[in-house]
Design a protein around this motif. Structure first.
Motif, PDB file in Angstrom:
ATOM      1  N   ILE A 104       0.833  -1.211   0.000  1.00 51.71           N
ATOM      2  CA  ILE A 104       0.000   0.000   0.000  1.00 51.71           C
ATOM      3  C   ILE A 104       0.863   1.255   0.000  1.00 51.71           C
ATOM      4  N   ASP A 105       0.225   2.407  -0.219  1.00 51.63           N
ATOM      5  CA  ASP A 105       1.008   3.644  -0.259  1.00 51.63           C
ATOM      6  C   ASP A 105       1.218   4.215   1.156  1.00 51.63           C
ATOM      7  N   ILE A 106       1.874   5.359   1.182  1.00 51.62           N
ATOM      8  CA  ILE A 106       2.260   5.957   2.467  1.00 51.62           C
ATOM      9  C   ILE A 106       1.056   6.451   3.269  1.00 51.62           C
ATOM     10  N   GLN A 107       0.109   7.079   2.577  1.00 50.46           N
ATOM     11  CA  GLN A 107      -1.087   7.582   3.289  1.00 50.46           C
ATOM     12  C   GLN A 107      -1.802   6.422   3.977  1.00 50.46           C
ATOM     13  N   GLY A 108      -1.903   5.291   3.286  1.00 45.35           N
ATOM     14  CA  GLY A 108      -2.540   4.099   3.850  1.00 45.35           C
ATOM     15  C   GLY A 108      -1.735   3.568   5.027  1.00 45.35           C
ATOM     16  N   THR A 109      -0.414   3.577   4.878  1.00 39.52           N
ATOM     17  CA  THR A 109       0.463   3.079   5.949  1.00 39.52           C
ATOM     18  C   THR A 109       0.242   3.868   7.234  1.00 39.52           C
ATOM     19  N   LEU A 110       0.136   5.192   7.094  1.00 40.24           N
ATOM     20  CA  LEU A 110      -0.032   6.032   8.294  1.00 40.24           C
ATOM     21  C   LEU A 110      -1.347   5.676   9.006  1.00 40.24           C
ATOM     22  N   GLN A 111      -2.351   5.268   8.232  1.00 36.64           N
ATOM     23  CA  GLN A 111      -3.628   4.849   8.846  1.00 36.64           C
ATOM     24  C   GLN A 111      -3.480   3.488   9.535  1.00 36.64           C
ATOM     25  N   VAL A 112      -2.788   2.569   8.873  1.00 38.63           N
ATOM     26  CA  VAL A 112      -2.607   1.225   9.446  1.00 38.63           C
ATOM     27  C   VAL A 112      -1.793   1.299  10.742  1.00 38.63           C
ATOM     28  N   GLN A 113      -0.820   2.224  10.766  1.00 39.42           N
ATOM     29  CA  GLN A 113       0.038   2.339  11.956  1.00 39.42           C
ATOM     30  C   GLN A 113      -0.746   2.707  13.208  1.00 39.42           C
ATOM     31  N   LYS A 114      -1.881   3.363  13.016  1.00 40.24           N
ATOM     32  CA  LYS A 114      -2.698   3.730  14.181  1.00 40.24           C
ATOM     33  C   LYS A 114      -3.393   2.505  14.767  1.00 40.24           C
ATOM     34  N   ASN A 118       2.091  -3.292  16.059  1.00 42.56           N
ATOM     35  CA  ASN A 118       3.134  -4.321  15.995  1.00 42.56           C
ATOM     36  C   ASN A 118       3.428  -4.828  14.604  1.00 42.56           C
ATOM     37  N   ALA A 119       2.860  -4.154  13.605  1.00 37.41           N
ATOM     38  CA  ALA A 119       3.131  -4.610  12.241  1.00 37.41           C
ATOM     39  C   ALA A 119       4.580  -4.277  11.868  1.00 37.41           C
ATOM     40  N   VAL A 120       5.054  -4.873  10.778  1.00 34.56           N
ATOM     41  CA  VAL A 120       6.410  -4.592  10.304  1.00 34.56           C
ATOM     42  C   VAL A 120       6.296  -3.760   9.031  1.00 34.56           C
ATOM     43  N   TYR A 121       6.994  -2.635   9.028  1.00 37.13           N
ATOM     44  CA  TYR A 121       6.846  -1.668   7.944  1.00 37.13           C
ATOM     45  C   TYR A 121       8.135  -1.608   7.117  1.00 37.13           C
ATOM     46  N   ILE A 122       8.010  -1.957   5.840  1.00 37.34           N
ATOM     47  CA  ILE A 122       9.196  -2.051   4.963  1.00 37.34           C
ATOM     48  C   ILE A 122       9.045  -1.092   3.780  1.00 37.34           C
ATOM     49  N   PHE A 123      10.101  -0.338   3.517  1.00 35.53           N
ATOM     50  CA  PHE A 123      10.084   0.612   2.395  1.00 35.53           C
ATOM     51  C   PHE A 123      11.013   0.084   1.310  1.00 35.53           C
ATOM     52  N   LEU A 124      10.473  -0.088   0.119  1.00 44.00           N
ATOM     53  CA  LEU A 124      11.277  -0.617  -0.988  1.00 44.00           C
ATOM     54  C   LEU A 124      11.770   0.539  -1.858  1.00 44.00           C
ATOM     55  N   LEU A 125      13.078   0.541  -2.105  1.00 40.92           N
ATOM     56  CA  LEU A 125      13.683   1.619  -2.891  1.00 40.92           C
ATOM     57  C   LEU A 125      14.243   1.094  -4.203  1.00 40.92           C
ATOM     58  N   PRO A 126      14.197   1.893  -5.248  1.00 44.25           N
ATOM     59  CA  PRO A 126      14.891   1.502  -6.487  1.00 44.25           C
ATOM     60  C   PRO A 126      16.382   1.787  -6.313  1.00 44.25           C
ATOM     61  N   LYS A 159      10.191  11.309   1.565  1.00 50.24           N
ATOM     62  CA  LYS A 159      10.230  12.055   2.830  1.00 50.24           C
ATOM     63  C   LYS A 159       9.625  11.248   3.976  1.00 50.24           C
ATOM     64  N   TYR A 160       8.801  10.259   3.625  1.00 53.30           N
ATOM     65  CA  TYR A 160       8.095   9.485   4.662  1.00 53.30           C
ATOM     66  C   TYR A 160       8.808   8.189   5.031  1.00 53.30           C
ATOM     67  N   MET A 161       9.992   7.996   4.462  1.00 54.04           N
ATOM     68  CA  MET A 161      10.683   6.720   4.677  1.00 54.04           C
ATOM     69  C   MET A 161      10.933   6.435   6.167  1.00 54.04           C
ATOM     70  N   ASN A 162      11.117   7.520   6.938  1.00 49.19           N
ATOM     71  CA  ASN A 162      11.407   7.325   8.363  1.00 49.19           C
ATOM     72  C   ASN A 162      10.225   6.800   9.157  1.00 49.19           C
ATOM     73  N   SER A 163       9.056   6.737   8.542  1.00 47.68           N
ATOM     74  CA  SER A 163       7.897   6.141   9.230  1.00 47.68           C
ATOM     75  C   SER A 163       7.961   4.613   9.167  1.00 47.68           C
ATOM     76  N   TYR A 164       8.944   4.083   8.453  1.00 46.86           N
ATOM     77  CA  TYR A 164       9.053   2.625   8.257  1.00 46.86           C
ATOM     78  C   TYR A 164      10.167   2.057   9.132  1.00 46.86           C
ATOM     79  N   ASP A 165      10.149   0.740   9.318  1.00 45.03           N
ATOM     80  CA  ASP A 165      11.182   0.104  10.155  1.00 45.03           C
ATOM     81  C   ASP A 165      12.417  -0.286   9.344  1.00 45.03           C
ATOM     82  N   TYR A 166      12.201  -0.656   8.088  1.00 43.88           N
ATOM     83  CA  TYR A 166      13.298  -1.194   7.259  1.00 43.88           C
ATOM     84  C   TYR A 166      13.253  -0.582   5.862  1.00 43.88           C
ATOM     85  N   ALA A 167      14.432  -0.411   5.276  1.00 39.91           N
ATOM     86  CA  ALA A 167      14.510  -0.023   3.862  1.00 39.91           C
ATOM     87  C   ALA A 167      15.225  -1.132   3.107  1.00 39.91           C
ATOM     88  N   VAL A 168      14.665  -1.538   1.982  1.00 38.54           N
ATOM     89  CA  VAL A 168      15.303  -2.570   1.148  1.00 38.54           C
ATOM     90  C   VAL A 168      15.488  -1.988  -0.250  1.00 38.54           C
TER      91      VAL A 168
END
Ligand code: ADP
Ligand code: 5GP
Length: 205
Positions: A104-114, A118-126, A159-168
């Motif tokens: 899902i996108d970042i806006q959705g992630t911010l909603q799920v985080q609420k 305890n979910a795991v949040y991963i950001f995928l980068l090119p 800019k929102y990458m810091n809301s995630y736990d991991y970057a891959v």
């Protein structure tokens, strides 16, 4: 799933359009049998996409009806269309003790985080901005204006990458898939996620 887990693990994967989220998730499903949540969207299907497999493709009215019935865990307007995760599928899987991945996108992630602390949040980068551009173009799915919309959103999304736990970084596909798989495996070994009381009973005498 073993009885040392009360519930399944929720995993969220986000990243810019073209980073390879869909490709990585497909491999995780093929190779390791992961459950990937099927989102609803008002976007039109791309060539080869199948309703109920890639997305639940809905018209705007049906999407808004589901919204008014509070059926979504999260939803957002992304690149001009609605996208959302239906609560039921996710809750059912987690309650059965199965892990499930949301792409899902970042806006959705911010909603799920609420809701899911305890979910795991991963950001995928090119691997680079040029490669990102090549990948979106190579996919051949976008018009000039939808390409521009996706490409011009990258800076804001990062800019929102810091809301995630991991970057891959998805450079080599196989290594990106292995990294995501190992993050999930590691997270599953957190003591706080386990229900060890029963397991430890025989040690207490
Ligand atoms: P997203 O879901 O993040 O928008 P996709 O999974 O649709 O991205 O991937 C975009 C394009 O890049 C697709 O054509 C896909 O085949 C390609 N791709 C994905 N991962 C890699 C990779 N590691 N190396 C080369 N091409 C890739
Ligand atoms: P695409 O049109 O390329 O399939 O997806 C566009 C964007 O929508 C991607 O950033 C993708 O992660 C996001 N997306 C897909 N499904 C959902 C969803 O259910 N909820 C939200 N918030 N975003 C989604």
């Amino acid at each position: 799933m073993s009885e040392i887990y009360n519930k399944g693990l929720l995993i969220v994967i986000s990243g810019p359009s073209g980073a390879g989220k869909g490709t990585v998730c497909k491999e995780l499903m093929k190779k390791y049998n992961y459950n990937i949540s099927i989102s609803a969207t008002t976007r039109s299907p791309r060539e080869g996409e199948v309703d109920g497999v890639n997305y639940h493709f809905l018209d705007k009215k049906s999407f808004e009806e589901k919204l008014s019935r509070d059926e979504f865990l999260e939803y957002a307007q992304v690149y001009g269309n609605y996208y959302g995760t239906l609560k039921k599928g996710v809750e059912d899987e987690l309650n059965k003790g199965n892990n499930i991945i949301l792409e899902i996108d970042i806006q959705g992630t911010l909603q799920v985080q609420k809701v899911y602390k305890n979910a795991v949040y991963i950001f995928l980068l090119p691997p680079s901005i040029n490669e990102l551009k090549n990948r979106i173009l190579k996919r051949g799915s976008e018009t000039e204006s939808s390409f521009n919309l996706r490409f011009s959103s990258v800076g804001e999304e990062l800019k929102y990458m810091n809301s995630y736990d991991y970057a891959v970084i998805n450079d080599d596909l196989d290594s990106a898939v292995e990294k995501v798989h190992s993050i999930i495996n590691t997270e599953m070994n957190r003591i706080s996620r386990m229900n060890l009381d029963k397991f430890l009973e025989e040690y207490i005498f």
